[in-house]
Design a protein around this motif. Structure first.
Motif, PDB file in Angstrom:
ATOM      1  N   PHE A 174       0.805  -1.216   0.000  1.00  0.00           N
ATOM      2  CA  PHE A 174       0.000   0.000   0.000  1.00  0.00           C
ATOM      3  C   PHE A 174       0.842   1.272   0.000  1.00  0.00           C
ATOM      4  O   PHE A 174       0.358   2.341  -0.381  1.00  0.00           O
ATOM      5  CB  PHE A 174      -1.012  -0.002   1.150  1.00  0.00           C
ATOM      6  CG  PHE A 174      -2.200  -0.873   0.851  1.00  0.00           C
ATOM      7  CD1 PHE A 174      -3.088  -0.540  -0.161  1.00  0.00           C
ATOM      8  CD2 PHE A 174      -2.408  -2.041   1.557  1.00  0.00           C
ATOM      9  CE1 PHE A 174      -4.174  -1.350  -0.457  1.00  0.00           C
ATOM     10  CE2 PHE A 174      -3.490  -2.861   1.270  1.00  0.00           C
ATOM     11  CZ  PHE A 174      -4.379  -2.513   0.263  1.00  0.00           C
ATOM     12  N   SER A 175       2.096   1.170   0.408  1.00  0.00           N
ATOM     13  CA  SER A 175       2.977   2.337   0.330  1.00  0.00           C
ATOM     14  C   SER A 175       3.738   2.366  -0.999  1.00  0.00           C
ATOM     15  O   SER A 175       4.640   3.174  -1.190  1.00  0.00           O
ATOM     16  CB  SER A 175       3.955   2.350   1.507  1.00  0.00           C
ATOM     17  OG  SER A 175       4.810   1.223   1.449  1.00  0.00           O
ATOM     18  N   ARG A 176       3.375   1.442  -1.889  1.00  0.00           N
ATOM     19  CA  ARG A 176       3.941   1.349  -3.247  1.00  0.00           C
ATOM     20  C   ARG A 176       5.428   1.017  -3.278  1.00  0.00           C
ATOM     21  O   ARG A 176       6.135   1.328  -4.230  1.00  0.00           O
ATOM     22  CB  ARG A 176       3.648   2.614  -4.048  1.00  0.00           C
ATOM     23  CG  ARG A 176       2.170   2.853  -4.226  1.00  0.00           C
ATOM     24  CD  ARG A 176       1.922   4.135  -4.990  1.00  0.00           C
ATOM     25  NE  ARG A 176       0.514   4.439  -5.018  1.00  0.00           N
ATOM     26  CZ  ARG A 176      -0.272   4.229  -6.065  1.00  0.00           C
ATOM     27  NH1 ARG A 176       0.220   3.724  -7.158  1.00  0.00           N
ATOM     28  NH2 ARG A 176      -1.542   4.543  -6.000  1.00  0.00           N
ATOM     29  N   ARG A 177       5.907   0.396  -2.213  1.00  0.00           N
ATOM     30  CA  ARG A 177       7.306  -0.051  -2.202  1.00  0.00           C
ATOM     31  C   ARG A 177       7.409  -1.518  -2.609  1.00  0.00           C
ATOM     32  O   ARG A 177       8.496  -2.049  -2.762  1.00  0.00           O
ATOM     33  CB  ARG A 177       7.929   0.182  -0.825  1.00  0.00           C
ATOM     34  CG  ARG A 177       8.050   1.678  -0.527  1.00  0.00           C
ATOM     35  CD  ARG A 177       8.640   1.941   0.818  1.00  0.00           C
ATOM     36  NE  ARG A 177       7.652   1.562   1.833  1.00  0.00           N
ATOM     37  CZ  ARG A 177       7.935   1.221   3.077  1.00  0.00           C
ATOM     38  NH1 ARG A 177       9.187   1.210   3.484  1.00  0.00           N
ATOM     39  NH2 ARG A 177       6.982   0.911   3.928  1.00  0.00           N
ATOM     40  N   LEU A 178       6.256  -2.171  -2.800  1.00  0.00           N
ATOM     41  CA  LEU A 178       6.158  -3.530  -3.324  1.00  0.00           C
ATOM     42  C   LEU A 178       5.103  -3.505  -4.411  1.00  0.00           C
ATOM     43  O   LEU A 178       3.952  -3.140  -4.171  1.00  0.00           O
ATOM     44  CB  LEU A 178       5.745  -4.520  -2.225  1.00  0.00           C
ATOM     45  CG  LEU A 178       5.276  -5.915  -2.669  1.00  0.00           C
ATOM     46  CD1 LEU A 178       6.397  -6.655  -3.395  1.00  0.00           C
ATOM     47  CD2 LEU A 178       4.795  -6.718  -1.478  1.00  0.00           C
ATOM     48  N   LYS A 179       5.524  -3.857  -5.613  1.00  0.00           N
ATOM     49  CA  LYS A 179       4.590  -3.903  -6.735  1.00  0.00           C
ATOM     50  C   LYS A 179       4.267  -5.369  -6.994  1.00  0.00           C
ATOM     51  O   LYS A 179       5.173  -6.211  -7.040  1.00  0.00           O
ATOM     52  CB  LYS A 179       5.223  -3.267  -7.974  1.00  0.00           C
ATOM     53  CG  LYS A 179       4.316  -3.246  -9.174  1.00  0.00           C
ATOM     54  CD  LYS A 179       4.996  -2.574 -10.358  1.00  0.00           C
ATOM     55  CE  LYS A 179       4.102  -2.652 -11.581  1.00  0.00           C
ATOM     56  NZ  LYS A 179       4.770  -2.131 -12.769  1.00  0.00           N
ATOM     57  N   VAL A 180       2.987  -5.670  -7.144  1.00  0.00           N
ATOM     58  CA  VAL A 180       2.539  -7.029  -7.402  1.00  0.00           C
ATOM     59  C   VAL A 180       1.852  -7.052  -8.765  1.00  0.00           C
ATOM     60  O   VAL A 180       0.909  -6.302  -8.994  1.00  0.00           O
ATOM     61  CB  VAL A 180       1.566  -7.520  -6.311  1.00  0.00           C
ATOM     62  CG1 VAL A 180       1.083  -8.934  -6.616  1.00  0.00           C
ATOM     63  CG2 VAL A 180       2.225  -7.457  -4.935  1.00  0.00           C
ATOM     64  N   VAL A 181       2.337  -7.924  -9.642  1.00  0.00           N
ATOM     65  CA  VAL A 181       1.743  -8.089 -10.964  1.00  0.00           C
ATOM     66  C   VAL A 181       1.249  -9.525 -11.058  1.00  0.00           C
ATOM     67  O   VAL A 181       2.029 -10.466 -10.913  1.00  0.00           O
ATOM     68  CB  VAL A 181       2.768  -7.808 -12.090  1.00  0.00           C
ATOM     69  CG1 VAL A 181       2.137  -8.010 -13.457  1.00  0.00           C
ATOM     70  CG2 VAL A 181       3.355  -6.414 -11.956  1.00  0.00           C
ATOM     71  N   GLY A 182      -0.053  -9.678 -11.263  1.00  0.00           N
ATOM     72  CA  GLY A 182      -0.602 -11.024 -11.378  1.00  0.00           C
ATOM     73  C   GLY A 182      -1.518 -11.362 -10.219  1.00  0.00           C
ATOM     74  O   GLY A 182      -2.277 -10.506  -9.746  1.00  0.00           O
ATOM     75  N   ASP A 183      -1.430 -12.583  -9.750  1.00  0.00           N
ATOM     76  CA  ASP A 183      -2.345 -13.154  -8.756  1.00  0.00           C
ATOM     77  C   ASP A 183      -2.110 -12.566  -7.363  1.00  0.00           C
ATOM     78  O   ASP A 183      -1.205 -12.989  -6.639  1.00  0.00           O
ATOM     79  CB  ASP A 183      -2.155 -14.668  -8.747  1.00  0.00           C
ATOM     80  CG  ASP A 183      -3.174 -15.411  -7.923  1.00  0.00           C
ATOM     81  OD1 ASP A 183      -3.750 -14.815  -6.990  1.00  0.00           O
ATOM     82  OD2 ASP A 183      -3.377 -16.602  -8.203  1.00  0.00           O
ATOM     83  N   LEU A 184      -2.958 -11.597  -6.981  1.00  0.00           N
ATOM     84  CA  LEU A 184      -2.828 -10.951  -5.669  1.00  0.00           C
ATOM     85  C   LEU A 184      -3.088 -11.930  -4.529  1.00  0.00           C
ATOM     86  O   LEU A 184      -2.469 -11.833  -3.471  1.00  0.00           O
ATOM     87  CB  LEU A 184      -3.789  -9.771  -5.551  1.00  0.00           C
ATOM     88  CG  LEU A 184      -3.410  -8.522  -6.342  1.00  0.00           C
ATOM     89  CD1 LEU A 184      -4.524  -7.487  -6.294  1.00  0.00           C
ATOM     90  CD2 LEU A 184      -2.122  -7.932  -5.814  1.00  0.00           C
ATOM     91  N   THR A 185      -3.990 -12.870  -4.718  1.00  0.00           N
ATOM     92  CA  THR A 185      -4.286 -13.853  -3.674  1.00  0.00           C
ATOM     93  C   THR A 185      -3.062 -14.711  -3.400  1.00  0.00           C
ATOM     94  O   THR A 185      -2.709 -14.954  -2.238  1.00  0.00           O
ATOM     95  CB  THR A 185      -5.490 -14.729  -4.086  1.00  0.00           C
ATOM     96  OG1 THR A 185      -6.607 -13.882  -4.333  1.00  0.00           O
ATOM     97  CG2 THR A 185      -5.830 -15.723  -2.998  1.00  0.00           C
ATOM     98  N   LEU A 186      -2.400 -15.164  -4.440  1.00  0.00           N
ATOM     99  CA  LEU A 186      -1.175 -15.947  -4.270  1.00  0.00           C
ATOM    100  C   LEU A 186      -0.118 -15.116  -3.552  1.00  0.00           C
ATOM    101  O   LEU A 186       0.532 -15.595  -2.618  1.00  0.00           O
ATOM    102  CB  LEU A 186      -0.639 -16.432  -5.618  1.00  0.00           C
ATOM    103  CG  LEU A 186       0.715 -17.143  -5.576  1.00  0.00           C
ATOM    104  CD1 LEU A 186       0.652 -18.415  -4.734  1.00  0.00           C
ATOM    105  CD2 LEU A 186       1.179 -17.465  -6.994  1.00  0.00           C
TER     106      LEU A 186
END
Length: 152
Positions: free
Chosen positions: A127-139
């Motif tokens: 949420f602080s945009r220091r970790l970007k997640v591309v793809g399956d958020l649940t995983l």
């Protein structure tokens, strides 16, 4: 031990995950960034962290999960490792494979070291945009349950 100069001489293979977590916790973000400026030391640390993922894996929590997780670590995601989870087994590959990842995690060096040492909350990083997640958020959200994350 929180002396950044002393890290260069440290044999990371002899450091337990809990000791590593304490070392990382004792360093500020600025100090962590200084540590990874030494390309050789950075490579040694990252390789050791990823090498331990297989032994820190909790197959009972992953169940029948089958997925490739691509990690892009560094200022521009320049270093890539992949973690393959397949029905109770975990393997790690340095570099990009031909497999299509179910999720890709992109984060800076300091954030990665804090995350894998249990010194950062993945939700806060996201949420602080220091970790970007591309793809399956649940995983991505389940990954902390699939590995034994040390506590400092």
């Amino acid at each position: 031990m929180t002396d950044t100069a002393g890290l260069a001489d440290l044999d990371f293979t002899s450091v337990t995950p809990q000791e590593f977590a304490r070392i990382v916790k004792g360093l500020s973000t600025k100090e962590l960034k200084e540590v990874v400026q030494d390309a050789g030391l950075r490579r040694r640390i990252l390789r050791e962290v990823f090498a331990r993922m297989e032994s820190q894996f909790r197959p009972e929590n992953a169940g029948q999960t089958s997925a490739v997780i691509r990690w892009k670590v560094g200022a521009d995601g320049e270093t890539v490792f992949e973690t393959a989870i397949d029905k109770g087994a975990c393997t790690v590959t340095e570099g990009r494979t031909e497999e299509t990842p179910k999720v890709t995690l992109v984060l800076g060096d300091a954030e990665f070291l804090n995350l894998v040492s249990g010194n950062a909350n993945p939700i806060t990083l996201f949420f602080s945009r220091r970790l970007k997640v591309v793809g399956d958020l649940t995983l991505a959200a389940r990954l902390t349950h699939y590995f034994d994350i040390p506590k400092a």
